[in-house]
Design a protein around this motif. Structure first.
Motif, PDB file in Angstrom:
ATOM      1  N   LYS A 188       9.536   8.348   9.928  1.00 18.67           N
ATOM      2  CA  LYS A 188       8.620   8.020   8.835  1.00 18.67           C
ATOM      3  C   LYS A 188       9.018   8.887   7.652  1.00 18.67           C
ATOM      4  O   LYS A 188       9.307  10.081   7.823  1.00 18.67           O
ATOM      5  CB  LYS A 188       7.201   8.360   9.299  1.00 18.67           C
ATOM      6  CG  LYS A 188       6.101   7.859   8.417  1.00 18.67           C
ATOM      7  CD  LYS A 188       5.790   6.391   8.637  1.00 18.67           C
ATOM      8  CE  LYS A 188       4.666   6.191   9.638  1.00 18.67           C
ATOM      9  NZ  LYS A 188       4.398   4.755   9.887  1.00 18.67           N
ATOM     10  N   VAL A 189       9.047   8.278   6.467  1.00 21.63           N
ATOM     11  CA  VAL A 189       9.325   9.067   5.264  1.00 21.63           C
ATOM     12  C   VAL A 189       8.045   9.821   4.908  1.00 21.63           C
ATOM     13  O   VAL A 189       7.006   9.199   4.657  1.00 21.63           O
ATOM     14  CB  VAL A 189       9.772   8.163   4.096  1.00 21.63           C
ATOM     15  CG1 VAL A 189       9.982   8.991   2.827  1.00 21.63           C
ATOM     16  CG2 VAL A 189      11.048   7.407   4.465  1.00 21.63           C
ATOM     17  N   ILE A 190       8.112  11.149   4.939  1.00 19.08           N
ATOM     18  CA  ILE A 190       6.903  11.934   4.637  1.00 19.08           C
ATOM     19  C   ILE A 190       7.009  12.642   3.290  1.00 19.08           C
ATOM     20  O   ILE A 190       6.070  13.272   2.836  1.00 19.08           O
ATOM     21  CB  ILE A 190       6.585  12.957   5.758  1.00 19.08           C
ATOM     22  CG1 ILE A 190       7.733  13.958   5.949  1.00 19.08           C
ATOM     23  CG2 ILE A 190       6.242  12.241   7.062  1.00 19.08           C
ATOM     24  CD1 ILE A 190       7.370  15.133   6.866  1.00 19.08           C
ATOM     25  N   MET A 217       0.833  -1.180   0.000  1.00 22.98           N
ATOM     26  CA  MET A 217       0.000   0.000   0.000  1.00 22.98           C
ATOM     27  C   MET A 217       0.883   1.252   0.000  1.00 22.98           C
ATOM     28  O   MET A 217       0.630   2.196  -0.727  1.00 22.98           O
ATOM     29  CB  MET A 217      -0.869  -0.005   1.258  1.00 22.98           C
ATOM     30  CG  MET A 217      -2.158   0.758   1.090  1.00 22.98           C
ATOM     31  SD  MET A 217      -3.135   0.639   2.604  1.00 22.98           S
ATOM     32  CE  MET A 217      -2.225   1.733   3.699  1.00 22.98           C
ATOM     33  N   ARG A 218       1.970   1.130   0.791  1.00 21.52           N
ATOM     34  CA  ARG A 218       2.847   2.286   0.910  1.00 21.52           C
ATOM     35  C   ARG A 218       3.500   2.657  -0.415  1.00 21.52           C
ATOM     36  O   ARG A 218       3.719   3.822  -0.672  1.00 21.52           O
ATOM     37  CB  ARG A 218       3.932   2.007   1.940  1.00 21.52           C
ATOM     38  CG  ARG A 218       3.384   2.120   3.346  1.00 21.52           C
ATOM     39  CD  ARG A 218       4.422   1.727   4.348  1.00 21.52           C
ATOM     40  NE  ARG A 218       3.915   1.932   5.692  1.00 21.52           N
ATOM     41  CZ  ARG A 218       4.539   1.532   6.782  1.00 21.52           C
ATOM     42  NH1 ARG A 218       5.685   0.893   6.661  1.00 21.52           N
ATOM     43  NH2 ARG A 218       4.035   1.740   7.959  1.00 21.52           N
ATOM     44  N   SER A 219       3.767   1.640  -1.218  1.00 21.79           N
ATOM     45  CA  SER A 219       4.446   1.953  -2.471  1.00 21.79           C
ATOM     46  C   SER A 219       3.540   2.793  -3.370  1.00 21.79           C
ATOM     47  O   SER A 219       4.022   3.535  -4.204  1.00 21.79           O
ATOM     48  CB  SER A 219       4.880   0.667  -3.184  1.00 21.79           C
ATOM     49  OG  SER A 219       3.748  -0.038  -3.633  1.00 21.79           O
ATOM     50  N   SER A 276      13.336   3.788  -3.518  1.00 22.57           N
ATOM     51  CA  SER A 276      13.648   2.766  -2.505  1.00 22.57           C
ATOM     52  C   SER A 276      13.097   3.135  -1.130  1.00 22.57           C
ATOM     53  O   SER A 276      13.018   2.290  -0.243  1.00 22.57           O
ATOM     54  CB  SER A 276      15.163   2.568  -2.396  1.00 22.57           C
ATOM     55  OG  SER A 276      15.695   2.197  -3.641  1.00 22.57           O
ATOM     56  N   PHE A 277      12.784   4.415  -0.957  1.00 21.41           N
ATOM     57  CA  PHE A 277      12.270   4.892   0.340  1.00 21.41           C
ATOM     58  C   PHE A 277      10.960   5.636   0.129  1.00 21.41           C
ATOM     59  O   PHE A 277      10.925   6.865   0.234  1.00 21.41           O
ATOM     60  CB  PHE A 277      13.304   5.795   1.021  1.00 21.41           C
ATOM     61  CG  PHE A 277      14.542   5.079   1.498  1.00 21.41           C
ATOM     62  CD1 PHE A 277      14.647   4.661   2.830  1.00 21.41           C
ATOM     63  CD2 PHE A 277      15.587   4.790   0.623  1.00 21.41           C
ATOM     64  CE1 PHE A 277      15.788   3.993   3.266  1.00 21.41           C
ATOM     65  CE2 PHE A 277      16.719   4.120   1.055  1.00 21.41           C
ATOM     66  CZ  PHE A 277      16.829   3.719   2.380  1.00 21.41           C
ATOM     67  N   PRO A 278       9.906   4.898  -0.186  1.00 23.15           N
ATOM     68  CA  PRO A 278       8.641   5.571  -0.519  1.00 23.15           C
ATOM     69  C   PRO A 278       8.032   6.271   0.693  1.00 23.15           C
ATOM     70  O   PRO A 278       8.321   5.924   1.845  1.00 23.15           O
ATOM     71  CB  PRO A 278       7.745   4.425  -0.983  1.00 23.15           C
ATOM     72  CG  PRO A 278       8.351   3.188  -0.413  1.00 23.15           C
ATOM     73  CD  PRO A 278       9.824   3.433  -0.304  1.00 23.15           C
ATOM     74  N   ILE A 285      15.112  12.062   0.475  1.00 21.27           N
ATOM     75  CA  ILE A 285      13.893  11.799   1.233  1.00 21.27           C
ATOM     76  C   ILE A 285      13.772  12.863   2.318  1.00 21.27           C
ATOM     77  O   ILE A 285      14.761  13.494   2.696  1.00 21.27           O
ATOM     78  CB  ILE A 285      13.899  10.399   1.894  1.00 21.27           C
ATOM     79  CG1 ILE A 285      15.073  10.272   2.891  1.00 21.27           C
ATOM     80  CG2 ILE A 285      13.968   9.297   0.838  1.00 21.27           C
ATOM     81  CD1 ILE A 285      15.026   9.026   3.755  1.00 21.27           C
ATOM     82  N   LEU A 286      12.545  13.027   2.806  1.00 20.85           N
ATOM     83  CA  LEU A 286      12.305  13.843   4.005  1.00 20.85           C
ATOM     84  C   LEU A 286      11.738  12.905   5.058  1.00 20.85           C
ATOM     85  O   LEU A 286      10.700  12.273   4.834  1.00 20.85           O
ATOM     86  CB  LEU A 286      11.313  14.970   3.696  1.00 20.85           C
ATOM     87  CG  LEU A 286      10.779  15.735   4.925  1.00 20.85           C
ATOM     88  CD1 LEU A 286      11.894  16.425   5.706  1.00 20.85           C
ATOM     89  CD2 LEU A 286       9.710  16.774   4.485  1.00 20.85           C
ATOM     90  N   ALA A 287      12.459  12.793   6.173  1.00 20.83           N
ATOM     91  CA  ALA A 287      12.031  11.887   7.250  1.00 20.83           C
ATOM     92  C   ALA A 287      11.604  12.694   8.458  1.00 20.83           C
ATOM     93  O   ALA A 287      12.215  13.723   8.784  1.00 20.83           O
ATOM     94  CB  ALA A 287      13.162  10.950   7.631  1.00 20.83           C
ATOM     95  N   GLN A 288      10.533  12.225   9.105  1.00 28.08           N
ATOM     96  CA  GLN A 288      10.060  12.859  10.331  1.00 28.08           C
ATOM     97  C   GLN A 288      10.323  11.906  11.501  1.00 28.08           C
ATOM     98  O   GLN A 288       9.936  10.730  11.459  1.00 28.08           O
ATOM     99  CB  GLN A 288       8.566  13.148  10.224  1.00 28.08           C
ATOM    100  CG  GLN A 288       8.013  13.797  11.490  1.00 28.08           C
ATOM    101  CD  GLN A 288       6.578  14.256  11.321  1.00 28.08           C
ATOM    102  OE1 GLN A 288       5.873  13.801  10.412  1.00 28.08           O
ATOM    103  NE2 GLN A 288       6.136  15.165  12.167  1.00 28.08           N
TER     104      GLN A 288
END
Lengths: 346, 346
Positions: free
Chosen positions: B86-88, B2-4, B94-96, B53-56
């Protein structure tokens, strides 16, 4: 071959006629040993039974380990130690009269024993050393030599181009360790207690040698080991080791062979080394050479080969006379020897 | 799966609108850290480039190692540390968006980075933990868990029936080490800093636990380890370690994981341990867990399997709120935590 012709269970000399002498650990060591710790006694030798041999000491070893090890023995015990002897009587076909042997017989001129019934510390026939003196079986071709060989190679895995530091470097083990490390292509720095010893180490091929009695060890080691220390072979412990460990590189290896700096004193306080251990990921291993008992002859053969190839030099500090054993021991603990300290008995 | 479906280079939120916060190492640590060592700042986030990526942050770790490690950084640096985030937003397939990741991002709420260009400390997607919280990626299923797993098994080779002593036993690594040793059939003794911690260790299955703040450690350890100590997993260094090492058996193994006892103080003086090292033939190895980076997932999978089999329990001391990171860190260094100390950010 010729010697085997001397085997006889009939023609042995009468052990009762021999003036067998021994040195007793008369008073427990406190601080530096003195003559008062020792007492000379005359021994009664038993008659030989089947399997027994009578050995006469030719050379007796004095080694640093004897100082701490004797603390486990009560006053009145025989002083411990290895010797090279000649079999002068035998009821054992494996040890014919005339054989040269190594035995852990202690400080005594004559020993009756049955080699087969000795579980530990079994005497052994010396392999052929060619023209080399049999006394080397107490040094470069014996326990100290195997200590250097196995301790360095098995515990430190020195690689070409790495920097190896040896403390107690002018002692029997230390100078040998440094020479093996040079054979392997390492940069080698020795730490020793006089300018003369340091000069001798450089003559042996050490890249640098530091006189710990006069130098600022930390500063001199920085110069002598500009890329840091990969391997530290330690014979001394205490402040010198604390200083060396501070200059070790990531994944450095430390073999702790001895801590002669505190054998005659209370164990000193040092900076807790564990933090260095973590962040440099150091490995430190203490050892006693008997752990490689099953590979004993491998070490002797390897060292003999190096000697014959001119890649390993040996030096002995020889004291003459059984009566001088305590003095030789006391002097060795003070660093009076260069290379292996042995006492010539006959 | 689902995340992809969420991966998109178009629908990312605008990073410039985010109030990104970070904790700065404002003043160099001297002694115990205080609030004055830290300063909260608001960060400007760059726009995402291809691969970014932007991670929170969801959970940020506070660990003992941060205290000594920060000494290598100048004042004004970002506080170091791992986090679960979480990748937002993502420009990296590779990091959806929606992925849970572990990253060495430091004490900050939001991080923009390109995982592929980070040579060291590369962020990774969390494997599936089932119903377990993702915060375990900072503890039992992350760095501390792998520290326990590899440090104990690789450096100490504990065998069934042997006695294993763990210092800092109620910490994230210590309690885990003890549980693994119990799984292997060892006798396990923990050393910790309160009666409550000791009780918890016994609830976890430790055979004995010693409160070092109230007990005579030497005497209590004699009772708790009547056959001596074969393995010592050390998290503290200093006097406790000096005491344990004196009770080690021949061929004992010591893994030095940390020396928290001296992180806030000058390194203390201890009795030179080298003499013990020689005669007991001890092996001591300091380590940092990153040496097993290439086997990282093996450790996580093994620990996860033990958790799922009921053979490994975990406990977290959770502090809530990004603003409380310094307090959680200060408290952890004082031993305020039981199990893993983490800070919940969102």
């Amino acid at each position: 071959m010729m010697r085997s012709g001397l085997v006889s269970t009939r023609r042995y000399c009468s052990s009762s006629a021999i003036a067998a002498k021994k040195w007793i650990y008369a008073k427990v060591f406190k601080g530096e040993p003195t003559q008062h710790n020792f007492q000379l006694e005359v021994d009664k030798l038993p008659a030989l039974k089947d399997g027994d041999i009578l050995a006469q000491a030719e050379y007796i070893s004095v080694d640093p380990y004897m100082r701490p090890y004797m603390m486990a023995y009560p006053a009145g015990s025989l002083m411990i130690g290895g010797q090279v002897g000649k079999v002068i009587d035998s009821k054992n076909a494996s040890f014919p009269v005339g054989s040269s042997i190594f035995g852990q017989f202690g400080w005594r001129t004559h020993t009756v024993c049955n080699p087969e019934t000795m579980k530990k510390d079994q005497p052994y026939l010396l392999p052929s050393f060619g023209n080399l003196p049999t006394s080397l079986a107490l040094g470069v071709l014996g326990m100290p030599g195997n200590t250097a060989y196995f301790g360095l190679l098995e515990l430190c895995s020195p690689k070409k181009g790495e920097t190896v530091v040896v403390s107690g470097a002018a002692g029997a083990v230390g100078n040998h360790v440094g020479q093996i490390a040079k054979n392997l292509g390492c940069r080698v720095v020795g730490i020793a207690g006089s300018d003369a010893k340091c000069q001798w180490l450089k003559d042996l091929g050490f890249d640098e040698a530091i006189n710990y009695k006069t130098a600022n060890i930390f500063a001199e080691l920085k110069k002598a080991a500009p890329k840091g220390v990969d391997v530290y072979f330690d014979n001394v412990g205490g402040q010198i080791s604390e200083t060396v460990i501070k200059q070790m590189n990531l994944y450095g290896r430390i073999a702790v062979c001895g801590t002669i700096s505190n054998y005659n004193t209370a164990i000193e306080k040092v900076s807790d080394p564990l933090r260095q251990m973590v962040f440099k990921q150091l490995k430190m291993e203490g050892f006693v050479v008997w752990r490689w008992n099953d590979r004993w002859m491998e070490g002797i053969e390897a060292n003999l080969k190096w000697i014959n190839e001119g890649k390993l030099k040996w030096h002995e500090t020889v004291t003459e006379g059984f009566e001088n054993l305590p003095m030789a021991f006391i002097d060795m603990l003070k660093g009076g020897n260069t290379g292996k300290a042995v006492v010539k008995i006959i």
